[in-house]
Write a protein that holds these residues in place. Structure first.
Motif: not given
Length: 188
Positions: A97, A101, A104-105
């Protein structure tokens, strides 16, 4: 206090067995006397003892719980293996996870940097053509101040004290005090 106690003992020894009611009143008087002298100390010490006992009982319960867990773990090595595998699986999921993240960032940051780069190129081209470099005029040629909502917001504002500006130092007040000079006094 020692003479009082001796007096009370002597008084108690002088009582006859018929006056048992008097001895009850005497003992009640002694208790009341002790409470009036040391009441607050007794109260605070009893509260402290209560909290210490609560802490000790909690520690004993946790210690016994740890012992039972340790004995269960010694009896069943497969239980230890299952717990360890469950912890590893949970750590792996959390790491996945976190990696998602982070990806995506990074993607979002790349998009923002690309957008900024395009805006800079566009501003440079506009400057070379002699146009305004402001984004607002190039993106929105019509002015928003002509809209009725902006005019309405301006007219609704009520001017409370016309002609008064606290930054000017005059107008509106009768006080004309000014602070003195800063610096050393000129005496001497």
């Amino acid at each position: 206090m020692q003479p009082e106690l001796e007096y009370l003992c002597w008084l108690f020894s002088q009582l006859d067995p018929v006056s048992a009611v008097d001895s009850v009143f005497l003992s009640a008087a002694q208790v009341l006397h002790i409470l009036s002298e040391y009441g607050w100390y007794i109260l605070f010490s009893s509260i402290a003892i209560y909290f210490v006992l609560q802490k000790i009982s909690g520690m004993l319960q946790s210690r016994s719980h740890k012992r039972t867990q340790a004995s269960e773990a010694q009896l069943e090595p497969s239980l230890i293996l299952r717990r360890q595998e469950a912890m590893d699986a949970a750590r792996y999921r959390m790491q996945q996870e976190l990696d998602e993240q982070a990806a995506k960032y990074r993607e979002k940051q790349k998009e923002i940097e690309e957008e900024k780069r395009k805006e800079k190129i566009e501003a440079w081209e506009n400057m070379q053509e002699g146009k305004s470099t402001r984004k607002w005029t190039s993106v929105h040629p019509e002015s928003e101040s002509n809209t009725p909502s902006a005019a309405k917001a301006k007219s609704d504002k009520k001017n409370l004290r016309a002609g008064y500006n606290p930054l000017t130092g005059d107008g509106g007040g009768s006080c004309s005090w000014r602070p003195g000079r800063r610096g050393p006094s000129s005496g001497g």
